[in-house]
Scaffold this motif. Structure first.
Motif, PDB file in Angstrom:
ATOM      1  N   MET A  98     -27.566  50.656  18.304  1.00 13.76           N
ATOM      2  CA  MET A  98     -27.904  52.067  18.465  1.00 13.76           C
ATOM      3  C   MET A  98     -26.948  52.960  17.685  1.00 13.76           C
ATOM      4  O   MET A  98     -27.320  54.034  17.212  1.00 13.76           O
ATOM      5  CB  MET A  98     -27.897  52.427  19.954  1.00 13.76           C
ATOM      6  N   GLY A  99     -25.709  52.503  17.517  1.00 11.20           N
ATOM      7  CA  GLY A  99     -24.706  53.291  16.814  1.00 11.20           C
ATOM      8  C   GLY A  99     -24.956  53.418  15.328  1.00 11.20           C
ATOM      9  O   GLY A  99     -24.294  54.208  14.653  1.00 11.20           O
ATOM     10  N   VAL A 100     -25.899  52.627  14.772  1.00 12.39           N
ATOM     11  CA  VAL A 100     -26.242  52.755  13.353  1.00 12.39           C
ATOM     12  C   VAL A 100     -27.722  53.076  13.175  1.00 12.39           C
ATOM     13  O   VAL A 100     -28.270  52.929  12.087  1.00 12.39           O
ATOM     14  CB  VAL A 100     -25.870  51.487  12.555  1.00 12.39           C
ATOM     15  N   THR A 101     -28.364  53.505  14.251  1.00  7.40           N
ATOM     16  CA  THR A 101     -29.796  53.811  14.196  1.00  7.40           C
ATOM     17  C   THR A 101     -30.007  55.272  14.580  1.00  7.40           C
ATOM     18  O   THR A 101     -29.504  55.721  15.613  1.00  7.40           O
ATOM     19  CB  THR A 101     -30.582  52.899  15.156  1.00  7.40           C
ATOM     20  N   GLY A 102     -30.751  55.990  13.772  1.00  9.60           N
ATOM     21  CA  GLY A 102     -31.001  57.396  14.042  1.00  9.60           C
ATOM     22  C   GLY A 102     -30.793  58.244  12.808  1.00  9.60           C
ATOM     23  O   GLY A 102     -30.403  57.753  11.738  1.00  9.60           O
ATOM     24  N   ALA A 103     -31.046  59.534  12.952  1.00  5.04           N
ATOM     25  CA  ALA A 103     -30.948  60.449  11.813  1.00  5.04           C
ATOM     26  C   ALA A 103     -29.506  60.684  11.374  1.00  5.04           C
ATOM     27  O   ALA A 103     -29.223  60.830  10.189  1.00  5.04           O
ATOM     28  CB  ALA A 103     -31.616  61.783  12.160  1.00  5.04           C
ATOM     29  N   ASP A 104     -28.592  60.730  12.355  1.00  5.35           N
ATOM     30  CA  ASP A 104     -27.193  60.994  12.039  1.00  5.35           C
ATOM     31  C   ASP A 104     -26.346  60.565  13.230  1.00  5.35           C
ATOM     32  O   ASP A 104     -26.858  60.134  14.262  1.00  5.35           O
ATOM     33  CB  ASP A 104     -26.966  62.469  11.706  1.00  5.35           C
ATOM     34  N   ALA A 105     -25.028  60.712  13.081  1.00  7.20           N
ATOM     35  CA  ALA A 105     -24.105  60.237  14.107  1.00  7.20           C
ATOM     36  C   ALA A 105     -24.261  60.957  15.433  1.00  7.20           C
ATOM     37  O   ALA A 105     -23.881  60.427  16.484  1.00  7.20           O
ATOM     38  CB  ALA A 105     -22.669  60.372  13.608  1.00  7.20           C
ATOM     39  N   GLU A 164     -24.931  42.397  12.079  1.00  5.22           N
ATOM     40  CA  GLU A 164     -23.742  41.851  11.422  1.00  5.22           C
ATOM     41  C   GLU A 164     -23.115  42.778  10.391  1.00  5.22           C
ATOM     42  O   GLU A 164     -21.912  42.742  10.164  1.00  5.22           O
ATOM     43  CB  GLU A 164     -24.075  40.500  10.789  1.00  5.22           C
ATOM     44  N   ARG A 165     -23.916  43.615   9.743  1.00  4.00           N
ATOM     45  CA  ARG A 165     -23.380  44.472   8.684  1.00  4.00           C
ATOM     46  C   ARG A 165     -22.259  45.372   9.174  1.00  4.00           C
ATOM     47  O   ARG A 165     -21.298  45.631   8.444  1.00  4.00           O
ATOM     48  CB  ARG A 165     -24.512  45.321   8.084  1.00  4.00           C
ATOM     49  N   ILE A 166     -22.353  45.839  10.424  1.00  4.08           N
ATOM     50  CA  ILE A 166     -21.339  46.779  10.895  1.00  4.08           C
ATOM     51  C   ILE A 166     -19.974  46.111  11.015  1.00  4.08           C
ATOM     52  O   ILE A 166     -18.941  46.779  10.920  1.00  4.08           O
ATOM     53  CB  ILE A 166     -21.752  47.422  12.236  1.00  4.08           C
ATOM     54  N   VAL A 167     -19.965  44.790  11.193  1.00  2.00           N
ATOM     55  CA  VAL A 167     -18.694  44.073  11.306  1.00  2.00           C
ATOM     56  C   VAL A 167     -18.018  43.974   9.953  1.00  2.00           C
ATOM     57  O   VAL A 167     -16.846  44.335   9.789  1.00  2.00           O
ATOM     58  CB  VAL A 167     -18.904  42.678  11.919  1.00  2.00           C
ATOM     59  N   HIS A 168     -18.746  43.490   8.955  1.00  4.40           N
ATOM     60  CA  HIS A 168     -18.085  43.317   7.652  1.00  4.40           C
ATOM     61  C   HIS A 168     -17.814  44.648   6.965  1.00  4.40           C
ATOM     62  O   HIS A 168     -16.871  44.758   6.174  1.00  4.40           O
ATOM     63  CB  HIS A 168     -18.869  42.358   6.758  1.00  4.40           C
ATOM     64  N   GLN A 169     -18.604  45.690   7.280  1.00  5.64           N
ATOM     65  CA  GLN A 169     -18.294  47.010   6.712  1.00  5.64           C
ATOM     66  C   GLN A 169     -16.920  47.497   7.164  1.00  5.64           C
ATOM     67  O   GLN A 169     -16.128  47.995   6.367  1.00  5.64           O
ATOM     68  CB  GLN A 169     -19.349  48.031   7.124  1.00  5.64           C
ATOM     69  N   ARG A 170     -16.654  47.342   8.457  1.00  7.73           N
ATOM     70  CA  ARG A 170     -15.350  47.788   8.958  1.00  7.73           C
ATOM     71  C   ARG A 170     -14.229  46.929   8.406  1.00  7.73           C
ATOM     72  O   ARG A 170     -13.154  47.424   8.039  1.00  7.73           O
ATOM     73  CB  ARG A 170     -15.318  47.761  10.491  1.00  7.73           C
ATOM     74  N   SER A 171     -14.470  45.613   8.290  1.00 14.20           N
ATOM     75  CA  SER A 171     -13.419  44.699   7.865  1.00 14.20           C
ATOM     76  C   SER A 171     -13.126  44.803   6.371  1.00 14.20           C
ATOM     77  O   SER A 171     -11.967  44.910   5.961  1.00 14.20           O
ATOM     78  CB  SER A 171     -13.832  43.262   8.217  1.00 14.20           C
ATOM     79  N   PHE A 172     -14.177  44.805   5.546  1.00 15.57           N
ATOM     80  CA  PHE A 172     -13.981  44.763   4.105  1.00 15.57           C
ATOM     81  C   PHE A 172     -13.759  46.145   3.492  1.00 15.57           C
ATOM     82  O   PHE A 172     -12.979  46.290   2.554  1.00 15.57           O
ATOM     83  CB  PHE A 172     -15.186  44.100   3.423  1.00 15.57           C
ATOM     84  N   SER A 173     -14.473  47.139   3.999  1.00 14.51           N
ATOM     85  CA  SER A 173     -14.384  48.454   3.360  1.00 14.51           C
ATOM     86  C   SER A 173     -13.724  49.510   4.236  1.00 14.51           C
ATOM     87  O   SER A 173     -13.624  50.676   3.822  1.00 14.51           O
ATOM     88  CB  SER A 173     -15.782  48.940   2.955  1.00 14.51           C
ATOM     89  N   LYS A 174     -13.287  49.107   5.447  1.00 18.13           N
ATOM     90  CA  LYS A 174     -12.627  50.026   6.377  1.00 18.13           C
ATOM     91  C   LYS A 174     -13.530  51.211   6.749  1.00 18.13           C
ATOM     92  O   LYS A 174     -13.053  52.316   6.993  1.00 18.13           O
ATOM     93  CB  LYS A 174     -11.303  50.553   5.797  1.00 18.13           C
ATOM     94  N   VAL A 175     -14.821  50.962   6.790  1.00 12.11           N
ATOM     95  CA  VAL A 175     -15.800  51.990   7.142  1.00 12.11           C
ATOM     96  C   VAL A 175     -16.428  51.646   8.487  1.00 12.11           C
ATOM     97  O   VAL A 175     -16.895  50.514   8.700  1.00 12.11           O
ATOM     98  CB  VAL A 175     -16.911  52.094   6.075  1.00 12.11           C
ATOM     99  N   VAL A 176     -16.409  52.587   9.408  1.00 12.16           N
ATOM    100  CA  VAL A 176     -17.128  52.424  10.673  1.00 12.16           C
ATOM    101  C   VAL A 176     -18.530  52.977  10.460  1.00 12.16           C
ATOM    102  O   VAL A 176     -18.712  54.180  10.264  1.00 12.16           O
ATOM    103  CB  VAL A 176     -16.418  53.159  11.825  1.00 12.16           C
ATOM    104  N   ALA A 177     -19.513  52.092  10.462  1.00 10.58           N
ATOM    105  CA  ALA A 177     -20.876  52.479  10.116  1.00 10.58           C
ATOM    106  C   ALA A 177     -21.441  53.478  11.117  1.00 10.58           C
ATOM    107  O   ALA A 177     -21.177  53.400  12.324  1.00 10.58           O
ATOM    108  CB  ALA A 177     -21.768  51.235  10.069  1.00 10.58           C
ATOM    109  N   GLU A 178     -22.218  54.404  10.622  1.00  9.74           N
ATOM    110  CA  GLU A 178     -22.907  55.396  11.441  1.00  9.74           C
ATOM    111  C   GLU A 178     -24.388  55.369  11.083  1.00  9.74           C
ATOM    112  O   GLU A 178     -24.788  54.744  10.101  1.00  9.74           O
ATOM    113  CB  GLU A 178     -22.327  56.793  11.183  1.00  9.74           C
ATOM    114  N   PRO A 179     -25.226  56.040  11.869  1.00  6.39           N
ATOM    115  CA  PRO A 179     -26.647  56.089  11.531  1.00  6.39           C
ATOM    116  C   PRO A 179     -26.881  56.647  10.131  1.00  6.39           C
ATOM    117  O   PRO A 179     -26.242  57.620   9.723  1.00  6.39           O
ATOM    118  CB  PRO A 179     -27.234  57.011  12.599  1.00  6.39           C
ATOM    119  N   GLU A 180     -27.792  56.014   9.412  1.00  2.87           N
ATOM    120  CA  GLU A 180     -28.100  56.417   8.039  1.00  2.87           C
ATOM    121  C   GLU A 180     -29.519  56.969   7.925  1.00  2.87           C
ATOM    122  O   GLU A 180     -30.051  57.088   6.826  1.00  2.87           O
ATOM    123  CB  GLU A 180     -27.966  55.198   7.104  1.00  2.87           C
TER     124      GLU A 180
END
Length: 407
Positions: free
Chosen positions: A161-168, A220-236
């Motif tokens: 849910m934290g990466v689903t929706g119009a925005d954060a 799974e994408r939200i895990v490697h995004q934080r680890s590799f790019s230091k980005v906490v994914a948000e809704p896109e």
């Protein structure tokens, strides 16, 4: 008696699940030939029986579409586990099964005297499988192990849910109950892995899937995004965070999905949309440029797709770029793909004068295909048959029924 079929024929499963996650898992096994015996309580049975939807013409049987959609191909027995005699029947039945599946809250089966450890004493080869919101302490003691959970909780805490929706500021629940069905898929895989090992070694085991874990697994994408790019994914919103165009675009009568992860596809998209001018823009002509200018890409492509209907876009783009119209269920019902793939299965239900449809079987096997053989069972429809086959005497069944232990 049903004719044996499928890759799992010979596998016997005692199913103590209800609602969605557990029944969806055991139905996958039943669809491929396992004999799944659904054990229900004597009052109203599985809660899905009461949930509907109900057909307007069915005033007597109250056949629930929800129940049939996740309990087809199974048999139903009714045993009252609140009574000692009922629990003893289960203990006596367990040696006849390779698998037991339940999705009660943690500790319920232990309190009933039907824990994994107790059943394993009766059947060392037993695969005992569970779905719980936060897992079982036997495989990892979550601080939330005693919390109840449903689909929406799993989607929220598992990261989807934290990466689903119009925005954060506006997280959105995924429409289907994936917080239940995704764990069910994982558990089906775990059960089959454990059965293979049990058949090879004679040793069963405990198989546990937490709803939260399963949702994080497919997110799974939200895990490697934080680890590799230091980005906490948000809704896109409806678009990809790295690739453009890759998402949902307007048509004049709805929406379509378009994905162009390469220059080849983007160039073909522009040709088919009469938008070759977009390739003259240095910021849009290359994959790297489109990644850096995603918002501009989305706006430019959306302005072109909005000029056409879904049917016109299908004629222009279908087979040329990764594309698909956004369908509702009526459109799915008329699309030849789903008929060709047998993804709309017909069942006959008591009290309903017309054939009903439920979702078909996505896993296709050429030598041992699965089948939708029959509707979900009536509550206790197979109690006598199953218990007699297990060797219980007719006099015992009569006495138990009189005492309300079976139905």
């Amino acid at each position: 008696m049903d004719e044996p079929f499928g890759a799992l024929q010979g596998l016997r499963v005692l199913d103590l699940t209800q609602a969605l996650a557990g029944p969806f898992c055991t139905q996958i096994l039943a669809d491929h030939g396992a004999e799944v015996i659904k054990l229900e309580p004597p009052e109203s049975g599985d809660m899905a029986r009461l949930s509907g939807p109900f057909h307007a013409a069915d005033t007597a049987h109250r056949q629930s579409g929800y129940f049939h959609s996740i309990n087809r191909n199974k048999k139903s027995i009714v045993i009252d586990l609140k009574q000692e005699a009922g629990r003893q029947i289960v203990l006596d039945l367990v040696p006849r099964f390779e698998v037991v599946v339940e999705n009660f809250r943690a500790g319920v089966m232990d309190k009933l005297g039907l824990s994994y450890e107790r059943l394993r004493e009766r059947n060392p080869r037993l695969v005992y499988a569970v779905i719980r919101g936060f897992g079982d302490r036997r495989t990892g003691a979550s601080p939330y192990a005693d919390w109840p959970a449903y689909d929406v909780v799993a989607q929220a805490m598992g990261g989807m849910m934290g990466v689903t929706g119009a925005d954060a500021d506006h997280p959105v629940k995924v429409g289907p109950g994936v917080g239940d069905t995704v764990p069910a898929l994982y558990l089906a895989v775990g059960i089959l892995a454990a059965v293979l090992r049990a058949r090879a070694t004679g040793e069963g085991q405990f198989v546990d899937v937490a709803m939260l874990d399963a949702i994080l697994g497919v997110s799974e994408r939200i895990v490697h995004q934080r680890s590799f790019s230091k980005v906490v994914a948000e809704p896109e919103g409806n678009h990809h965070p790295f690739i453009a165009p890759f998402g949902i675009f307007p048509a004049s009568d709805g929406h379509v999905a378009i994905a162009c992860p390469s220059d080849h596809f983007f160039h073909e998209l522009c040709r088919q949309l009469d938008a070759a001018d977009l390739l003259d823009d240095a910021g849009l002509a290359t994959l790297a440029g489109r990644r850096d200018n995603r918002r501009r890409v989305v706006e430019a492509v959306g302005a072109r797709t909005a000029r056409f209907t879904k049917a016109e876009l299908t004629a222009r783009l279908g087979g040329r770029v990764p594309f698909g119209p956004v369908y509702d269920m009526d459109e799915i019902g008329h699309d030849p793909h789903f008929a060709a793939r047998a993804m709309l299965a017909d069942i006959d239900c008591p009290g309903i004068p017309e054939t009903m449809q439920i979702a078909g079987i996505p896993i296709k096997l050429t030598a041992t295909p699965g089948r939708v053989v029959h509707r979900g069972p009536g509550q206790g429809e197979h109690t006598d048959t199953v218990l007699r086959q297990a060797g219980f005497a007719a006099s015992d069944l009569a006495a138990w029924r009189q005492a309300g232990i079976i139905k």
